[in-house]
Design a protein around this motif. Structure first.
Motif, mmCIF file in Angstrom:
data_model
loop_
_atom_site.group_PDB
_atom_site.id
_atom_site.type_symbol
_atom_site.label_atom_id
_atom_site.label_comp_id
_atom_site.label_asym_id
_atom_site.label_seq_id
_atom_site.Cartn_x
_atom_site.Cartn_y
_atom_site.Cartn_z
ATOM 1 N N ASP A 116 66.457 18.904 53.331
ATOM 2 C CA ASP A 116 67.096 18.002 54.291
ATOM 3 C C ASP A 116 68.334 18.639 54.914
ATOM 4 O O ASP A 116 68.222 19.409 55.841
ATOM 5 C CB ASP A 116 67.404 16.650 53.621
ATOM 6 C CG ASP A 116 68.235 15.735 54.498
ATOM 7 O OD1 ASP A 116 68.266 15.968 55.719
ATOM 8 O OD2 ASP A 116 68.851 14.789 53.975
ATOM 9 N N ARG A 117 69.520 18.350 54.410
ATOM 10 C CA ARG A 117 70.750 18.893 55.001
ATOM 11 C C ARG A 117 71.031 20.289 54.442
ATOM 12 O O ARG A 117 70.435 20.695 53.460
ATOM 13 C CB ARG A 117 71.906 17.947 54.695
ATOM 14 C CG ARG A 117 71.631 16.545 55.204
ATOM 15 C CD ARG A 117 72.738 15.579 54.841
ATOM 16 N NE ARG A 117 72.385 14.221 55.234
ATOM 17 C CZ ARG A 117 73.091 13.153 54.904
ATOM 18 N NH1 ARG A 117 74.192 13.284 54.204
ATOM 19 N NH2 ARG A 117 72.708 11.948 55.300
ATOM 20 N N ASP A 128 65.601 9.264 63.796
ATOM 21 C CA ASP A 128 64.828 9.100 62.546
ATOM 22 C C ASP A 128 63.380 8.710 62.855
ATOM 23 O O ASP A 128 62.459 9.336 62.413
ATOM 24 C CB ASP A 128 65.385 8.067 61.555
ATOM 25 C CG ASP A 128 66.537 8.608 60.722
ATOM 26 O OD1 ASP A 128 66.879 9.792 60.880
ATOM 27 O OD2 ASP A 128 67.085 7.828 59.920
ATOM 28 N N ASN A 188 71.352 7.336 63.373
ATOM 29 C CA ASN A 188 70.141 7.009 62.592
ATOM 30 C C ASN A 188 69.715 5.558 62.856
ATOM 31 O O ASN A 188 70.477 4.745 63.400
ATOM 32 C CB ASN A 188 70.280 7.315 61.094
ATOM 33 C CG ASN A 188 70.879 6.198 60.275
ATOM 34 O OD1 ASN A 188 71.481 5.272 60.786
ATOM 35 N ND2 ASN A 188 70.717 6.287 58.967
ATOM 36 N N GLU A 194 70.912 5.580 51.269
ATOM 37 C CA GLU A 194 71.614 4.873 52.334
ATOM 38 C C GLU A 194 70.731 4.369 53.459
ATOM 39 O O GLU A 194 71.149 3.484 54.205
ATOM 40 C CB GLU A 194 72.713 5.796 52.905
ATOM 41 C CG GLU A 194 72.236 6.987 53.759
ATOM 42 C CD GLU A 194 71.575 8.120 52.975
ATOM 43 O OE1 GLU A 194 71.513 8.031 51.748
ATOM 44 O OE2 GLU A 194 71.115 9.083 53.601
ATOM 45 N N SER A 195 69.517 4.905 53.593
ATOM 46 C CA SER A 195 68.733 4.572 54.794
ATOM 47 C C SER A 195 67.239 4.490 54.506
ATOM 48 O O SER A 195 66.774 4.956 53.456
ATOM 49 C CB SER A 195 68.964 5.660 55.854
ATOM 50 O OG SER A 195 68.456 6.900 55.394
ATOM 51 N N ARG A 224 65.874 7.871 54.068
ATOM 52 C CA ARG A 224 66.123 8.450 52.744
ATOM 53 C C ARG A 224 65.075 7.966 51.742
ATOM 54 O O ARG A 224 64.616 8.725 50.892
ATOM 55 C CB ARG A 224 67.539 8.065 52.282
ATOM 56 C CG ARG A 224 68.014 8.697 50.989
ATOM 57 C CD ARG A 224 68.222 10.176 51.074
ATOM 58 N NE ARG A 224 69.005 10.560 52.218
ATOM 59 C CZ ARG A 224 69.011 11.797 52.727
ATOM 60 N NH1 ARG A 224 68.297 12.757 52.188
ATOM 61 N NH2 ARG A 224 69.749 12.078 53.794
ATOM 62 N N CYS A 233 63.057 12.373 63.091
ATOM 63 C CA CYS A 233 63.521 13.291 62.056
ATOM 64 C C CYS A 233 62.515 13.110 60.928
ATOM 65 O O CYS A 233 62.333 12.005 60.424
ATOM 66 C CB CYS A 233 64.935 12.895 61.619
ATOM 67 S SG CYS A 233 65.556 13.964 60.339
ATOM 68 N N ARG A 244 73.568 16.714 65.281
ATOM 69 C CA ARG A 244 73.282 15.710 66.322
ATOM 70 C C ARG A 244 74.485 15.537 67.256
ATOM 71 O O ARG A 244 74.304 15.359 68.456
ATOM 72 C CB ARG A 244 72.888 14.382 65.666
ATOM 73 C CG ARG A 244 71.521 14.473 65.020
ATOM 74 C CD ARG A 244 71.166 13.289 64.147
ATOM 75 N NE ARG A 244 69.961 13.601 63.387
ATOM 76 C CZ ARG A 244 69.446 12.846 62.432
ATOM 77 N NH1 ARG A 244 70.020 11.698 62.114
ATOM 78 N NH2 ARG A 244 68.356 13.205 61.799
HETATM 79 O O1 GYE Z 1 68.734 10.895 59.645
HETATM 80 C C1 GYE Z 1 69.571 9.521 57.944
HETATM 81 C C2 GYE Z 1 69.884 9.804 56.543
HETATM 82 O O2 GYE Z 1 70.001 13.868 56.591
HETATM 83 C C3 GYE Z 1 68.325 13.809 58.213
HETATM 84 O O3 GYE Z 1 70.259 11.167 56.535
HETATM 85 C C4 GYE Z 1 69.055 13.069 57.175
HETATM 86 C C5 GYE Z 1 69.708 11.797 57.639
HETATM 87 C C6 GYE Z 1 68.828 10.768 58.293
HETATM 88 O O4 GYE Z 1 70.686 8.960 55.937
HETATM 89 O O5 GYE Z 1 68.888 8.346 58.128
#
Ligand code: GYE
Length: 349
Positions: free
Chosen positions: A142-143, A283, A253, A64-65, A68, A303, A203
């Motif tokens: 990560d999470r 991020d 993010n 998604e980012s 990631r 992050c 956050r």
């Molecule tokens: O900040 C975000 C991503 O879990 C820390 O997940 C991650 C977050 C991050 O999609 O950009």
């Protein structure tokens, strides 16, 4: 050959006996000598030529980012054939059911380790119990997961999302002090990440903790944009219609921040340094750091996605029968226009 068959016929009194012999005894000899093992191997593609490699199934939550992408790459670069691994990668496209399926398939393939970045915190008890029952160590990255029995995973590597939220709040305290706006009412909107994910929960709660200490801070709305730029733009555009005076955007993010910035540009609302809306992002990917440098984003709370080498280190310890910690928290920084220049050069993601 004919003579041998005749001899066998004599021994076993007829063709039926020979057939029984061929059907039952010969396969038994093959199996006992491992000659059928090739067939078993074909069902498990990672066994072909990987005998000495450590097999790791990696369930990544999505793509998604920008963060990631860097996170995935960090794992792929750390766990290579050259470093002794065979990595099976699965992208769950932000859907928990896909992650559960991937983990189950890793279990049935009998991988040596499962590495996974959970999309949300809840709902993992059953599948992690299945991994434990199969004797496969699970490394969470990560999470985090929220489960009843903590023995279902071996260790966790990640970032302190609560502290990231607090850092954002503390930066805003300093910023308002500097601008002498401590008595003024400050209207804040929050773009949240995927609801129920550690990054969103931490956050949000970390920032709210600091916000609660300031009577003049007003969080007008917190709404999710799922960590994507497209949703960030959409949700911010709606907020700009609803609230004529927004002083601060907290965007959880960088991708959502970039979307939100587009929405502000289209709505003719100024932002960043000297703008109407102060922008706080999380991020610190390269593109966003450039925007900090240009003054479009006021602060970016880092992050750190570089977590692959921790996985390698942990697996090597486990392979040597050594103890590992229950958690590893990676280091993080805060970037503003004042310090960003020093870091931009080395930023690879
Ligand atoms: O900040 C975000 C991503 O879990 C820390 O997940 C991650 C977050 C991050 O999609 O950009």
């Amino acid at each position: 050959m004919k003579k041998i068959l005749e001899k066998l016929e004599e021994i076993f009194f007829g063709h039926v006996g020979i057939c029984i012999l061929l059907l039952c005894v010969v396969p038994f000899i093959f199996v006992s000598h491992g000659l059928f093992r090739e067939i078993e191997v074909e069902q498990q593609p990672f066994d072909v030529g990987t005998e000495d490699l450590i097999v790791v199934g990696f369930s990544q939550l999505g793509s998604e980012s920008g963060w990631r992408t860097a996170h995935t790459l960090s794992v792929q670069e750390a766990l290579t054939k050259d470093t002794g691994y065979f990595l099976i990668f699965n992208n769950a496209r932000q859907m928990q059911e896909n992650q559960i399926k991937a983990i189950r398939s890793f279990i049935s393939q009998r991988v040596d380790y499962i590495v996974f970045a959970p999309v949300i915190e809840s709902g993992w008890d059953t599948v992690l119990q299945e991994a434990k029952d199969a004797g496969i160590p699970v490394i969470i990255i990560d999470r985090m997961v929220n489960i009843k029995d903590d023995s279902l995973y071996t260790t966790w590597i990640g970032t302190d999302a609560w502290e990231e939220g607090r850092k954002a709040g503390r930066w805003l305290e300093g910023y308002l002090r500097e601008k002498n706006r401590q008595a003024e009412r400050i209207n804040i909107v929050v773009l949240q990440g995927t609801i129920g994910s550690t990054a969103e929960i931490g956050r949000s709660e970390g920032f709210e903790e600091i916000a609660a200490m300031h009577e003049n801070w007003r969080i007008l709305e917190s709404a999710t944009a799922d960590f994507t730029a497209a949703k960030g733009k959409e949700v911010m555009a709606e907020m700009l219609c609803r609230y004529p005076k927004i002083d601060v955007l907290v965007s959880q993010n960088d991708d959502m921040t970039m979307g939100a910035i587009e929405a502000m540009q289209e709505a003719g609302v100024s932002f960043g340094e000297n703008g109407q809306v102060a922008v706080i992002s999380f991020d610190a990917i390269r593109d966003a750091l450039e925007m900090v440098d240009e003054g479009h984003i006021n602060v970016d709370i880092e992050c750190n996605p570089v977590q692959g080498s921790y996985i390698d280190m942990i697996i090597q310890k486990l392979e040597n029968g050594e103890q590992v910690e229950r958690s590893y928290v990676v280091e993080e920084n805060i970037f503003t226009k004042d310090n960003v220049g020093r870091f931009l050069e080395d930023r690879t993601y």
